[in-house]
Design a protein around this motif. Structure first.
Motif, PDB file in Angstrom:
ATOM      1  N   ARG A 156       0.849  -1.186   0.000  1.00  0.00           N
ATOM      2  CA  ARG A 156       0.000   0.000   0.000  1.00  0.00           C
ATOM      3  C   ARG A 156       0.889   1.242   0.000  1.00  0.00           C
ATOM      4  NH1 ARG A 156      -2.103  -0.402   6.316  1.00  0.00           N
ATOM      5  NH2 ARG A 156      -0.199   0.398   7.272  1.00  0.00           N
ATOM      6  N   ALA A 157       0.277   2.414  -0.081  1.00  0.00           N
ATOM      7  CA  ALA A 157       1.053   3.655  -0.077  1.00  0.00           C
ATOM      8  C   ALA A 157       1.942   3.741   1.156  1.00  0.00           C
ATOM      9  CB  ALA A 157       0.105   4.855  -0.104  1.00  0.00           C
ATOM     10  N   ASN A 158       3.148   4.265   0.953  1.00  0.00           N
ATOM     11  CA  ASN A 158       4.120   4.360   2.041  1.00  0.00           C
ATOM     12  C   ASN A 158       4.786   5.739   1.970  1.00  0.00           C
ATOM     13  OD1 ASN A 158       5.772   3.709   4.157  1.00  0.00           O
ATOM     14  ND2 ASN A 158       6.690   1.917   3.195  1.00  0.00           N
ATOM     15  N   PRO A 159       4.034   6.804   2.284  1.00  0.00           N
ATOM     16  CA  PRO A 159       4.524   8.163   2.025  1.00  0.00           C
ATOM     17  C   PRO A 159       5.743   8.585   2.820  1.00  0.00           C
ATOM     18  CG  PRO A 159       2.456   8.209   3.257  1.00  0.00           C
ATOM     19  CD  PRO A 159       2.662   6.794   2.819  1.00  0.00           C
ATOM     20  N   VAL A 160       6.019   7.962   3.970  1.00  0.00           N
ATOM     21  CA  VAL A 160       7.205   8.359   4.731  1.00  0.00           C
ATOM     22  C   VAL A 160       8.414   7.477   4.429  1.00  0.00           C
ATOM     23  CG1 VAL A 160       5.882   9.417   6.595  1.00  0.00           C
ATOM     24  CG2 VAL A 160       6.533   7.007   6.765  1.00  0.00           C
ATOM     25  N   LEU A 161       8.211   6.364   3.713  1.00  0.00           N
ATOM     26  CA  LEU A 161       9.303   5.483   3.300  1.00  0.00           C
ATOM     27  C   LEU A 161       9.081   5.097   1.832  1.00  0.00           C
ATOM     28  CD1 LEU A 161       9.364   3.103   6.420  1.00  0.00           C
ATOM     29  CD2 LEU A 161      11.029   4.907   5.912  1.00  0.00           C
ATOM     30  N   PRO A 162       9.030   6.078   0.941  1.00  0.00           N
ATOM     31  CA  PRO A 162       8.597   5.785  -0.427  1.00  0.00           C
ATOM     32  C   PRO A 162       9.534   4.873  -1.213  1.00  0.00           C
ATOM     33  CG  PRO A 162       9.405   8.039  -0.253  1.00  0.00           C
ATOM     34  CD  PRO A 162       9.297   7.516   1.142  1.00  0.00           C
ATOM     35  N   ALA A 163      10.841   5.033  -1.072  1.00  0.00           N
ATOM     36  CA  ALA A 163      11.772   4.191  -1.814  1.00  0.00           C
ATOM     37  C   ALA A 163      11.757   2.765  -1.262  1.00  0.00           C
ATOM     38  CB  ALA A 163      13.182   4.773  -1.762  1.00  0.00           C
ATOM     39  N   TYR A 164      11.718   2.645   0.043  1.00  0.00           N
ATOM     40  CA  TYR A 164      11.631   1.333   0.691  1.00  0.00           C
ATOM     41  C   TYR A 164      10.378   0.596   0.218  1.00  0.00           C
ATOM     42  CZ  TYR A 164      11.084  -2.051   4.548  1.00  0.00           C
ATOM     43  OH  TYR A 164      10.919  -3.194   5.286  1.00  0.00           O
ATOM     44  N   GLY A 165       9.237   1.278   0.265  1.00  0.00           N
ATOM     45  CA  GLY A 165       7.987   0.657  -0.158  1.00  0.00           C
ATOM     46  C   GLY A 165       8.004   0.268  -1.620  1.00  0.00           C
ATOM     47  N   ALA A 166       8.597   1.116  -2.469  1.00  0.00           N
ATOM     48  CA  ALA A 166       8.653   0.828  -3.901  1.00  0.00           C
ATOM     49  C   ALA A 166       9.464  -0.426  -4.184  1.00  0.00           C
ATOM     50  CB  ALA A 166       9.249   2.018  -4.649  1.00  0.00           C
ATOM     51  N   MET A 167      10.591  -0.574  -3.506  1.00  0.00           N
ATOM     52  CA  MET A 167      11.427  -1.756  -3.752  1.00  0.00           C
ATOM     53  C   MET A 167      10.780  -3.017  -3.197  1.00  0.00           C
ATOM     54  SD  MET A 167      13.565  -0.312  -5.561  1.00  0.00           S
ATOM     55  CE  MET A 167      13.999   1.407  -5.830  1.00  0.00           C
ATOM     56  N   LYS A 168      10.075  -2.887  -2.078  1.00  0.00           N
ATOM     57  CA  LYS A 168       9.369  -4.053  -1.549  1.00  0.00           C
ATOM     58  C   LYS A 168       8.218  -4.461  -2.475  1.00  0.00           C
ATOM     59  CE  LYS A 168      11.653  -4.898   2.289  1.00  0.00           C
ATOM     60  NZ  LYS A 168      12.377  -6.171   2.496  1.00  0.00           N
ATOM     61  N   ARG A 169       7.565  -3.478  -3.097  1.00  0.00           N
ATOM     62  CA  ARG A 169       6.512  -3.816  -4.058  1.00  0.00           C
ATOM     63  C   ARG A 169       7.129  -4.500  -5.276  1.00  0.00           C
ATOM     64  NH1 ARG A 169       1.241  -0.202  -5.161  1.00  0.00           N
ATOM     65  NH2 ARG A 169       1.360  -0.374  -2.887  1.00  0.00           N
ATOM     66  N   GLY A 170       8.293  -4.023  -5.702  1.00  0.00           N
ATOM     67  CA  GLY A 170       9.005  -4.684  -6.790  1.00  0.00           C
ATOM     68  C   GLY A 170       9.402  -6.099  -6.414  1.00  0.00           C
ATOM     69  N   LEU A 171       9.795  -6.293  -5.153  1.00  0.00           N
ATOM     70  CA  LEU A 171      10.148  -7.624  -4.672  1.00  0.00           C
ATOM     71  C   LEU A 171       8.943  -8.562  -4.749  1.00  0.00           C
ATOM     72  CD1 LEU A 171      12.022  -9.660  -3.312  1.00  0.00           C
ATOM     73  CD2 LEU A 171      11.453  -8.606  -1.109  1.00  0.00           C
ATOM     74  N   ASN A 172       7.761  -8.043  -4.427  1.00  0.00           N
ATOM     75  CA  ASN A 172       6.562  -8.873  -4.553  1.00  0.00           C
ATOM     76  C   ASN A 172       6.397  -9.371  -5.987  1.00  0.00           C
ATOM     77  OD1 ASN A 172       6.063  -8.235  -1.887  1.00  0.00           O
ATOM     78  ND2 ASN A 172       4.382  -6.819  -2.314  1.00  0.00           N
ATOM     79  N   SER A 173       6.641  -8.485  -6.943  1.00  0.00           N
ATOM     80  CA  SER A 173       6.486  -8.846  -8.346  1.00  0.00           C
ATOM     81  C   SER A 173       7.473  -9.925  -8.767  1.00  0.00           C
ATOM     82  CB  SER A 173       6.655  -7.608  -9.233  1.00  0.00           C
ATOM     83  OG  SER A 173       6.538  -7.943 -10.594  1.00  0.00           O
ATOM     84  N   ILE A 174       8.755  -9.770  -8.410  1.00  0.00           N
ATOM     85  CA  ILE A 174       9.714 -10.798  -8.840  1.00  0.00           C
ATOM     86  C   ILE A 174       9.511 -12.100  -8.073  1.00  0.00           C
ATOM     87  CG2 ILE A 174      11.433  -9.185  -9.714  1.00  0.00           C
ATOM     88  CD1 ILE A 174      13.116  -9.795  -7.172  1.00  0.00           C
ATOM     89  N   THR A 175       8.964 -12.033  -6.859  1.00  0.00           N
ATOM     90  CA  THR A 175       8.618 -13.261  -6.138  1.00  0.00           C
ATOM     91  C   THR A 175       7.566 -14.038  -6.919  1.00  0.00           C
ATOM     92  OG1 THR A 175       9.143 -12.320  -3.964  1.00  0.00           O
ATOM     93  CG2 THR A 175       7.603 -14.168  -4.012  1.00  0.00           C
ATOM     94  N   GLU A 176       6.536 -13.339  -7.376  1.00  0.00           N
ATOM     95  CA  GLU A 176       5.475 -14.000  -8.146  1.00  0.00           C
ATOM     96  C   GLU A 176       5.998 -14.522  -9.482  1.00  0.00           C
ATOM     97  OE1 GLU A 176       1.804 -11.307  -6.337  1.00  0.00           O
ATOM     98  OE2 GLU A 176       2.863 -10.656  -8.146  1.00  0.00           O
TER      99      GLU A 176
END
Length: 259
Positions: A156-176
């Motif tokens: 979900r949105a992570n406005p105070v940790l935007p880069a961290y959240g973006a890379m974790k969302r990317g990690l979800n994609s490569i996991t799948e």
């Protein structure tokens, strides 16, 4: 592998050789102790080899099997060498818990520096990509399971940790993507997405931005943060044969915060 009988094994991970990154503290250290108690022969990796040696000593003193290898998750060559060494220790690799993470200095999207973005990419995304490829090379002969540590911040949105959240969302994609790619070879790939967890990294965030822990309590229906072992328990199940039909899942471990 499936298990159609109703017998209870000696341990959830009995007989498995499992590699764990970020094993010197927090969720990784809890996983090291838990997986060993569940019968796994664990190979622990982190930059802090002194802390690893202490955990290895604890596990061995309790009758478990543990070894340590150094790794720098910002260095792809170091990751490859650590995975290769883990395979050498027991002659195979049955499971891997890719748990290392780089914390981001809390801040807004516009205040996040290129340096911080690069660090987040290197440790929270590319390191998992590199590790998975190295791990799969060792698992192809007999199958295996991989679990990556993502985050509620990747869902979900992570406005105070935007880069961290973006890379974790990317990690979800490569996991799948990895799960779909390697399923025909008998290799399962999943991720866990913890919410607030009582780790050193969370304490560091709270020091940098007072109120983070209190906000986590307020946002979590269960009214508390997870203990590292509670998160490790989910990873242990996903690595075990009891999760034999589970792959491509991003499993929340957040006390209902993401519901």
């Amino acid at each position: 592998m499936t298990n159609d009988d109703n017998s209870t094994p000696a341990g959830l991970l009995a007989g498995k050789a499992v590699f764990i990154t970020g094993a010197s503290r927090g969720i990784g250290a809890a996983a090291a102790r838990l997986f060993a108690a569940e019968g796994a022969a664990v190979v622990l990796a982190a930059r802090s080899t002194g802390a690893l040696d202490r955990i290895v000593g604890e596990i061995r003193a309790s009758g478990g099997i543990a070894d340590a290898v150094p790794v720098d998750l910002a260095d792809s060559a170091s990751i490859g060498a650590a995975v290769a060494k883990a395979g050498e220790v027991h002659g195979r690799l049955d499971g891997a818990f890719n748990n290392g993470a780089a914390g981001q200095e809390p801040g807004s999207l516009e205040s996040t520096s290129d340096v911080d973005i690069e660090r987040q990419f290197t440790v929270n995304f590319r390191a998992h990509w590199t590790a998975m490829n190295a791990e799969v090379a060792l698992m192809r002969a007999g199958g295996g399971a991989i679990v990556n540590t993502s985050s509620i911040g990747g869902r979900r949105a992570n406005p105070v940790l935007p880069a961290y959240g973006a890379m974790k969302r990317g990690l979800n994609s490569i996991t799948e993507s990895a799960a779909v790619t390697w399923a025909p070879e008998g290799i399962r790939v999943n991720a866990i997405a913890p919410g607030g967890t009582a780790t050193e990294m969370m304490l560091d965030w709270d020091k940098a931005t007072p109120g983070v822990i209190e906000a986590n309590y307020a946002a979590t229906p269960m009214g508390r943060m997870a203990e590292p072992r509670e998160v490790a328990e989910v990873a242990a199940w996903l690595l075990s044969d009891r999760a034999s039909m589970v792959t491509g899942a991003i499993v929340p471990v957040d006390g209902g915060a993401g519901a």
